[in-house]
Design a protein around this motif. Sequence first.
Motif, PDB file in Angstrom:
ATOM      1  N   GLY A  52       0.819  -1.083   0.097  1.00  0.00           N
ATOM      2  CA  GLY A  52      -0.166  -0.004  -0.143  1.00  0.00           C
ATOM      3  C   GLY A  52       0.800   0.900  -0.055  1.00  0.00           C
ATOM      4  O   GLY A  52       1.949   1.125   0.199  1.00  0.00           O
ATOM      5  N   ALA A  56      -1.275   4.208   4.440  1.00  0.00           N
ATOM      6  CA  ALA A  56      -2.206   3.312   4.125  1.00  0.00           C
ATOM      7  C   ALA A  56      -2.459   2.551   5.615  1.00  0.00           C
ATOM      8  O   ALA A  56      -3.667   1.810   5.933  1.00  0.00           O
ATOM      9  CB  ALA A  56      -1.678   2.230   3.159  1.00  0.00           C
ATOM     10  N   HIS A 224      -5.352  -0.207   2.266  1.00  0.00           N
ATOM     11  CA  HIS A 224      -5.538   1.154   2.036  1.00  0.00           C
ATOM     12  C   HIS A 224      -6.598   2.029   2.902  1.00  0.00           C
ATOM     13  O   HIS A 224      -7.586   1.458   3.224  1.00  0.00           O
ATOM     14  CB  HIS A 224      -6.085   1.327   0.258  1.00  0.00           C
ATOM     15  N   LYS A 225      -6.261   3.038   3.514  1.00  0.00           N
ATOM     16  CA  LYS A 225      -7.041   3.823   4.691  1.00  0.00           C
ATOM     17  C   LYS A 225      -7.327   2.654   5.666  1.00  0.00           C
ATOM     18  O   LYS A 225      -8.365   2.672   6.173  1.00  0.00           O
ATOM     19  CB  LYS A 225      -8.191   4.444   4.022  1.00  0.00           C
ATOM     20  N   ILE A 229      -8.311  -4.048   0.864  1.00  0.00           N
ATOM     21  CA  ILE A 229      -9.141  -4.077  -0.232  1.00  0.00           C
ATOM     22  C   ILE A 229      -9.090  -5.212  -1.166  1.00  0.00           C
ATOM     23  O   ILE A 229      -9.823  -5.449  -1.860  1.00  0.00           O
ATOM     24  CB  ILE A 229      -9.027  -2.596  -1.060  1.00  0.00           C
ATOM     25  N   ALA A 254      -8.684   1.309  -5.641  1.00  0.00           N
ATOM     26  CA  ALA A 254      -8.662   2.499  -4.765  1.00  0.00           C
ATOM     27  C   ALA A 254      -9.407   3.628  -5.712  1.00  0.00           C
ATOM     28  O   ALA A 254     -10.068   4.476  -4.684  1.00  0.00           O
ATOM     29  CB  ALA A 254      -7.352   3.147  -4.514  1.00  0.00           C
ATOM     30  N   SER A 255      -9.409   3.731  -7.103  1.00  0.00           N
ATOM     31  CA  SER A 255      -9.966   4.516  -7.763  1.00  0.00           C
ATOM     32  C   SER A 255     -11.634   4.297  -7.595  1.00  0.00           C
ATOM     33  O   SER A 255     -12.309   5.376  -7.462  1.00  0.00           O
ATOM     34  CB  SER A 255      -9.619   4.504  -9.234  1.00  0.00           C
ATOM     35  N   ARG A 257     -13.064   3.497  -4.970  1.00  0.00           N
ATOM     36  CA  ARG A 257     -13.317   3.991  -3.855  1.00  0.00           C
ATOM     37  C   ARG A 257     -13.399   5.720  -3.810  1.00  0.00           C
ATOM     38  O   ARG A 257     -13.546   6.399  -2.716  1.00  0.00           O
ATOM     39  CB  ARG A 257     -12.523   3.649  -2.761  1.00  0.00           C
ATOM     40  N   ASP A 259     -10.540   7.392  -4.493  1.00  0.00           N
ATOM     41  CA  ASP A 259      -9.175   7.847  -4.112  1.00  0.00           C
ATOM     42  C   ASP A 259      -8.484   8.104  -5.070  1.00  0.00           C
ATOM     43  O   ASP A 259      -8.289   7.405  -6.029  1.00  0.00           O
ATOM     44  CB  ASP A 259      -8.749   6.970  -2.701  1.00  0.00           C
ATOM     45  N   ILE A 261      -4.314   7.898  -5.894  1.00  0.00           N
ATOM     46  CA  ILE A 261      -3.438   7.350  -5.206  1.00  0.00           C
ATOM     47  C   ILE A 261      -2.019   8.077  -5.391  1.00  0.00           C
ATOM     48  O   ILE A 261      -1.554   8.603  -6.588  1.00  0.00           O
ATOM     49  CB  ILE A 261      -2.874   5.993  -5.713  1.00  0.00           C
TER      50      ILE A 261
END
Length: 263
Positions: A52, A56, A224-225, A229, A254-255, A257, A259, A261
């Motif tokens: 990550g 993260a 992630h966060k 994921i 991630a996209s 969601r 977000d 990167i």
Amino acid sequence: MIEVKNLCKSFTRQVQDEKSKKKKFKIKKEEFLAVNNLSFTVGKGEIIGILGPNGAGKTTLLRMLGGILTPTSGHIQIDQFDYEKDKNAAKKEIGYLSGNTKLYDRLSPRELLFTFGSLYDMNKEELEKSIENIAEIMDMKSFMDNKIENLSTGQKQRTSIARCLVHNPSIYIFDEPTLGLDVISSKSIIDFMKNERDKGKTVLYSTHYMEEAEILCDKIYMMHKGEFIAYGSCEELKNNYNTNSLRDIFIKLASERGDLIEE
């Protein structure tokens, strides 16, 4: 073996109070979860990669597993030891490498290893044998008696890892062990992790080098966060997401969601 159930870690941070935007310096405190309800198991003879970007939650997770941070909630078991009941015994089974480990510059690697070995109540003969073995494994013989302040970045990193080996732990927890290293130094550390896996040791490490994880890890957890994921073997992840790139998988997830990167 490492077993983790419903692990959480919350911190307090300062943010702008949305109700008071016109007041330039108005801020408030809020709780946020750096690690959010994670559960997983790592078996003997496995290398597990936690992947990550910065922020993260990788380091927070590893610090809890290494006994440095206390979880807000959840359960950690290291081999047969429950962290809530036998934390000190559990920590003796671990070799932990922090991303910002500091060494004693005026000592040599040999002196450093003697110092740390004594903390594990190793006798002199046992410790000397362990240090000679480590010097061979980590290719450190040429600089074992030089002051640490005179070593290169790669040599210092190998010394940091050697410090984790001296008591012959069954589990290694490494936070970004190859970060900033040249190709040769990175290879020696990667080879070390492979060799320890072949001996039945458990290796859990974090990285944001996706390509490195592809050639090394038996299983990968993308983080992630504060959350996982995606997880699985490299081949499973590529097949599930119909791609040959772990990086593309991570960016796609991630996209989705919402977000962006930043590597």
